[in-house]
Design an enzyme around this catalytic site. Structure first.
Site, PDB file in Angstrom:
ATOM      1  N   ASN A 171       0.854  -1.191   0.000  1.00 10.06           N
ATOM      2  CA  ASN A 171       0.000   0.000   0.000  1.00 10.06           C
ATOM      3  C   ASN A 171       0.885   1.234   0.000  1.00 10.06           C
ATOM      4  O   ASN A 171       1.501   1.571   1.014  1.00 10.06           O
ATOM      5  CB  ASN A 171      -0.904  -0.021   1.241  1.00 10.06           C
ATOM      6  CG  ASN A 171      -1.742   1.241   1.361  1.00 10.06           C
ATOM      7  OD1 ASN A 171      -1.922   1.985   0.404  1.00 10.06           O
ATOM      8  ND2 ASN A 171      -2.261   1.489   2.555  1.00 10.06           N
ATOM      9  N   TRP A 172       0.948   1.899  -1.138  1.00  7.28           N
ATOM     10  CA  TRP A 172       1.842   3.050  -1.283  1.00  7.28           C
ATOM     11  C   TRP A 172       1.311   4.313  -0.609  1.00  7.28           C
ATOM     12  O   TRP A 172       2.040   5.298  -0.487  1.00  7.28           O
ATOM     13  CB  TRP A 172       2.075   3.355  -2.759  1.00  7.28           C
ATOM     14  CG  TRP A 172       2.735   2.258  -3.532  1.00  7.28           C
ATOM     15  CD1 TRP A 172       3.172   1.051  -3.065  1.00  7.28           C
ATOM     16  CD2 TRP A 172       3.046   2.267  -4.927  1.00  7.28           C
ATOM     17  NE1 TRP A 172       3.727   0.318  -4.071  1.00  7.28           N
ATOM     18  CE2 TRP A 172       3.665   1.037  -5.234  1.00  7.28           C
ATOM     19  CE3 TRP A 172       2.859   3.199  -5.956  1.00  7.28           C
ATOM     20  CZ2 TRP A 172       4.088   0.715  -6.517  1.00  7.28           C
ATOM     21  CZ3 TRP A 172       3.273   2.877  -7.235  1.00  7.28           C
ATOM     22  CH2 TRP A 172       3.881   1.650  -7.514  1.00  7.28           C
ATOM     23  N   LYS A 173       0.036   4.304  -0.246  1.00  5.95           N
ATOM     24  CA  LYS A 173      -0.598   5.484   0.348  1.00  5.95           C
ATOM     25  C   LYS A 173      -0.405   6.688  -0.592  1.00  5.95           C
ATOM     26  O   LYS A 173      -0.413   6.517  -1.809  1.00  5.95           O
ATOM     27  CB  LYS A 173      -0.066   5.727   1.761  1.00  5.95           C
ATOM     28  CG  LYS A 173      -0.215   4.470   2.641  1.00  5.95           C
ATOM     29  CD  LYS A 173       0.059   4.715   4.096  1.00  5.95           C
ATOM     30  CE  LYS A 173      -0.111   3.409   4.869  1.00  5.95           C
ATOM     31  NZ  LYS A 173       0.025   3.629   6.334  1.00  5.95           N
ATOM     32  N   HIS A 211      -9.467   1.055   5.504  1.00  2.96           N
ATOM     33  CA  HIS A 211      -8.161   1.285   6.119  1.00  2.96           C
ATOM     34  C   HIS A 211      -8.321   2.243   7.294  1.00  2.96           C
ATOM     35  O   HIS A 211      -9.164   3.152   7.266  1.00  2.96           O
ATOM     36  CB  HIS A 211      -7.181   1.849   5.097  1.00  2.96           C
ATOM     37  CG  HIS A 211      -5.759   1.831   5.549  1.00  2.96           C
ATOM     38  ND1 HIS A 211      -5.239   2.790   6.397  1.00  2.96           N
ATOM     39  CD2 HIS A 211      -4.741   0.965   5.297  1.00  2.96           C
ATOM     40  CE1 HIS A 211      -3.965   2.517   6.637  1.00  2.96           C
ATOM     41  NE2 HIS A 211      -3.639   1.413   5.980  1.00  2.96           N
ATOM     42  N   GLU A 242      -6.734   4.715   8.224  1.00 10.53           N
ATOM     43  CA  GLU A 242      -6.583   6.139   7.878  1.00 10.53           C
ATOM     44  C   GLU A 242      -7.864   6.687   7.270  1.00 10.53           C
ATOM     45  O   GLU A 242      -8.195   7.859   7.488  1.00 10.53           O
ATOM     46  CB  GLU A 242      -5.393   6.306   6.929  1.00 10.53           C
ATOM     47  CG  GLU A 242      -4.072   6.031   7.624  1.00 10.53           C
ATOM     48  CD  GLU A 242      -2.923   5.724   6.692  1.00 10.53           C
ATOM     49  OE1 GLU A 242      -1.818   5.473   7.201  1.00 10.53           O
ATOM     50  OE2 GLU A 242      -3.122   5.713   5.463  1.00 10.53           O
ATOM     51  N   GLU A 260      -4.799  -4.903  10.795  1.00 11.48           N
ATOM     52  CA  GLU A 260      -3.780  -3.877  11.004  1.00 11.48           C
ATOM     53  C   GLU A 260      -4.032  -3.179  12.336  1.00 11.48           C
ATOM     54  O   GLU A 260      -4.880  -2.279  12.412  1.00 11.48           O
ATOM     55  CB  GLU A 260      -3.806  -2.848   9.868  1.00 11.48           C
ATOM     56  CG  GLU A 260      -3.330  -3.377   8.536  1.00 11.48           C
ATOM     57  CD  GLU A 260      -2.908  -2.257   7.606  1.00 11.48           C
ATOM     58  OE1 GLU A 260      -1.788  -2.313   7.090  1.00 11.48           O
ATOM     59  OE2 GLU A 260      -3.695  -1.324   7.402  1.00 11.48           O
ATOM     60  N   GLY A 292       3.004   2.309  11.149  1.00  7.35           N
ATOM     61  CA  GLY A 292       3.964   3.406  11.066  1.00  7.35           C
ATOM     62  C   GLY A 292       4.723   3.681  12.342  1.00  7.35           C
ATOM     63  O   GLY A 292       5.504   4.631  12.413  1.00  7.35           O
ATOM     64  N   SER A 295       3.903  -2.072  10.528  1.00 13.42           N
ATOM     65  CA  SER A 295       5.361  -2.093  10.721  1.00 13.42           C
ATOM     66  C   SER A 295       5.982  -3.418  10.276  1.00 13.42           C
ATOM     67  O   SER A 295       6.876  -3.954  10.937  1.00 13.42           O
ATOM     68  CB  SER A 295       5.724  -1.778  12.183  1.00 13.42           C
ATOM     69  OG  SER A 295       5.302  -0.462  12.534  1.00 13.42           O
ATOM     70  N   GLY A 317       3.079  -1.151   4.357  1.00 12.62           N
ATOM     71  CA  GLY A 317       3.016   0.279   4.086  1.00 12.62           C
ATOM     72  C   GLY A 317       4.354   0.835   3.658  1.00 12.62           C
ATOM     73  O   GLY A 317       4.796   0.656   2.530  1.00 12.62           O
ATOM     74  N   GLY A 318       5.038   1.523   4.565  1.00  7.06           N
ATOM     75  CA  GLY A 318       6.278   2.226   4.231  1.00  7.06           C
ATOM     76  C   GLY A 318       7.332   1.360   3.580  1.00  7.06           C
ATOM     77  O   GLY A 318       8.025   1.786   2.642  1.00  7.06           O
TER      78      GLY A 318
END
Length: 263
Positions: free
Chosen positions: A13-15, A105, A107, A175, A181, A221, A242-243
């Site tokens: 997931n590149w966000k 999600h 967010e 999640e 994050g 993470s 994610g990141g």
């Protein structure tokens, strides 16, 4: 890793990162990195979830170069069409050969006030247009302390599955909000406990066959250094990353988790 017929899914997931030119360069680099590492395609399904503005460019590259990645979107509208400025219909995503779409999600739930009713409507919209919803569930640190590990995610999943036929293809992603994050992932045992509870919900709300075939992912993470430990757990079928999915070397190492310690 537990014995399972479920193909592991590693999803990035590149966000809100990478424009369409950067997206093309990144997918090329990731593909080359996996080829250089002699990753055997088919043992793990890889999916990328770029921003909406990148989808057409990434789709064109995947098709032209026959790159074995699935394409996913980060959200969709509950509506098919109409006066909904800024929203994206599932019909549009289907025309781009998107296979997956992330729904619910944390967010979106937090920053856009998407409740369980909105998530359920979006799940139905995804299925209507032939998309596989990746239904995200998870608890905050406050939820964890107040209700325990699985109560909130299980409740969110029950709500999201309302009216969903047992035959539908879906993916569930656990999640924990407190881990996203933060650099502090859940332990494998914590992930297994909740993922097993979510599989129980699938069995109760849908049926045992649906529970057995549906992939349940862990996210929060996730890194190359911890992915193998999660994938050893019998009810963890992959990861929503994610990141780390924005770093080609790191993400390719996550995808190749089977090489790490012989899982």
């Amino acid at each position: 890793m537990g014995v399972t017929a479920r193909t592991p899914l590693i999803a990035g997931n590149w966000k809100m990162n990478l424009d369409h030119l950067q997206a093309v360069a990144f997918v090329q680099k990731l593909h080359w990195t996996l080829k250089d590492a002699k990753h055997e395609d088919g043992t793990v399904e890889v999916a990328v979830f770029p921003p909406f503005t990148d989808l057409r460019s990434v789709q064109t590259l995947i098709d032209a170069d026959k790159i074995p990645f699935a394409l996913g979107a980060q959200d969709l509208s509950a509506h098919d069409s109409g006066a909904y400025t800024g929203e994206i219909s599932g019909a549009f995503l289907a025309k781009l050969d998107a296979k997956y779409v992330i729904i619910g999600h944390s967010e979106r739930r937090e920053y856009h006030a998407e409740g369980d009713d909105v998530v359920a409507a979006k799940v139905k919209a995804a299925l209507k247009h032939g998309l596989v919803p990746v239904i995200c569930v998870g608890e905050t640190a406050e939820d964890l302390e107040k209700f325990g590990a699985s109560a909130v995610p299980a409740g969110q999943l029950k709500a999201a599955l309302e009216g969903v036929p047992a035959s539908a293809e879906i993916v569930v992603a656990y999640e924990p909000v407190w881990a996203i994050g933060s650099g502090q992932a859940a332990t494998p045992a914590q992930a297994q406990e909740v993922c097993a509870a979510l599989r129980s919900v699938l069995s109760t709300v849908l049926d045992a066959d649906a529970a057995a075939r549906t992939r349940v992912l862990y996210g929060g993470s996730v890194k190359a250094s911890n992915i193998a430990s999660f994938m050893r757990e019998p009810d963890v079928d992959g990861a929503l990353v994610g990141g780390a999915s924005l770093l080609a070397d790191e993400f390719s190492s996550i995808i190749r988790f089977q090489k790490h310690v012989g899982v």
